[in-house]
Design a protein around this motif. Structure first.
Motif, PDB file in Angstrom:
ATOM      1  N   GLU A   1       0.847  -1.194   0.000  1.00 35.82           N
ATOM      2  CA  GLU A   1       0.000   0.000   0.000  1.00 35.82           C
ATOM      3  C   GLU A   1       0.879   1.239   0.000  1.00 35.82           C
ATOM      4  O   GLU A   1       1.731   1.413   0.871  1.00 35.82           O
ATOM      5  N   VAL A   2       0.681   2.084  -1.012  1.00 36.66           N
ATOM      6  CA  VAL A   2       1.375   3.364  -1.111  1.00 36.66           C
ATOM      7  C   VAL A   2       0.319   4.461  -1.146  1.00 36.66           C
ATOM      8  O   VAL A   2      -0.699   4.335  -1.838  1.00 36.66           O
ATOM      9  N   VAL A   3       0.562   5.526  -0.409  1.00 37.81           N
ATOM     10  CA  VAL A   3      -0.382   6.642  -0.331  1.00 37.81           C
ATOM     11  C   VAL A   3       0.200   7.847  -1.049  1.00 37.81           C
ATOM     12  O   VAL A   3       1.347   8.252  -0.777  1.00 37.81           O
ATOM     13  N   LEU A   4      -0.564   8.401  -1.990  1.00 41.04           N
ATOM     14  CA  LEU A   4      -0.191   9.659  -2.641  1.00 41.04           C
ATOM     15  C   LEU A   4      -0.648  10.811  -1.759  1.00 41.04           C
ATOM     16  O   LEU A   4      -1.826  10.926  -1.433  1.00 41.04           O
ATOM     17  N   ASN A   5       0.302  11.646  -1.345  1.00 38.61           N
ATOM     18  CA  ASN A   5      -0.002  12.841  -0.556  1.00 38.61           C
ATOM     19  C   ASN A   5       0.159  14.061  -1.460  1.00 38.61           C
ATOM     20  O   ASN A   5       1.249  14.314  -1.973  1.00 38.61           O
TER      21      ASN A   5
END
Length: 199
Positions: free
Chosen positions: A186-190
């Motif tokens: 899981e990677v989150v774009l901020n």
């Protein structure tokens, strides 16, 4: 009555009106932003590697900054930072039961690319971390230093149509005798606005 007032204004009165009045109008036009739902595509090869391409369309009428975050489960036998995104799976025993706090990881590398933008604050290439041939570590992806996407591009100005594209390339490679199975990450774009105003 109006006629009487007009006839009472002499030529000398008109001659005394000098100069110009300037009217300055300020219109506070706010910055807005929207981000499309991510589109993912996967590319597998016979050497046990997978590259996932995650694509976003970002719309705004001023500057944008991007960064990434993520985490992965901590393995008791590993001396790894859990606050980074990695491809992982929980290990299972001979009965197919999950083993508590035991995980396998793929070697994970990242690259990114922006396109159709107007300019960037730092003036660097549109490719970060090798682009679609990822070579940057999870730690560098998620930090806020100069080597991260945030530090590499700084503020990104969309094109005149008010949009630009962002692609993240996530590569997982089998190293050693990691257990077979389905690996996930899981990677989150901020993303946030960084409005640039006229000097």
């Amino acid at each position: 009555m109006a006629a009487g007032i007009l006839s009472g204004i002499g030529l000398n009165s008109v001659a005394n009106i000098t100069g110009n009045d300037a009217i300055v109008l300020d219109f506070p036009h706010p910055q807005v932003m929207s981000v499309s739902t991510v589109t993912n595509t996967d590319d597998f090869d016979v050497q046990g590697e997978v590259t996932r391409t995650s694509f976003w369309e970002i719309k705004s009428n001023n500057g944008i900054v991007v960064g990434f975050s993520g985490s992965s489960p901590y393995d008791n036998d590993e001396n790894e930072n859990p606050n980074i995104p990695r491809f992982f799976k929980q290990e299972v025993n001979a009965k197919g039961e999950l083993i508590t706090d035991e995980y396998d990881y793929l070697q994970t590398r990242f690259g990114a690319e922006i396109s159709n933008h107007d300019s960037t604050e730092k003036g660097n290439s549109n490719l970060w971390g090798g682009g679609n041939t990822p070579n940057s570590t999870p730690t560098v992806l998620t930090e806020s230093g100069l080597d991260s996407p945030y530090g590499y591009w700084g503020t990104i100005m969309p094109n005149d149509a008010g949009d630009f594209s962002l692609s993240l390339y996530s590569k997982g490679a089998v190293v050693g005798s990691v257990q077979s199975g389905t690996y996930t990450m899981e990677v989150v774009l901020n993303i946030s606005t960084n409005e640039q105003l006229n000097p």
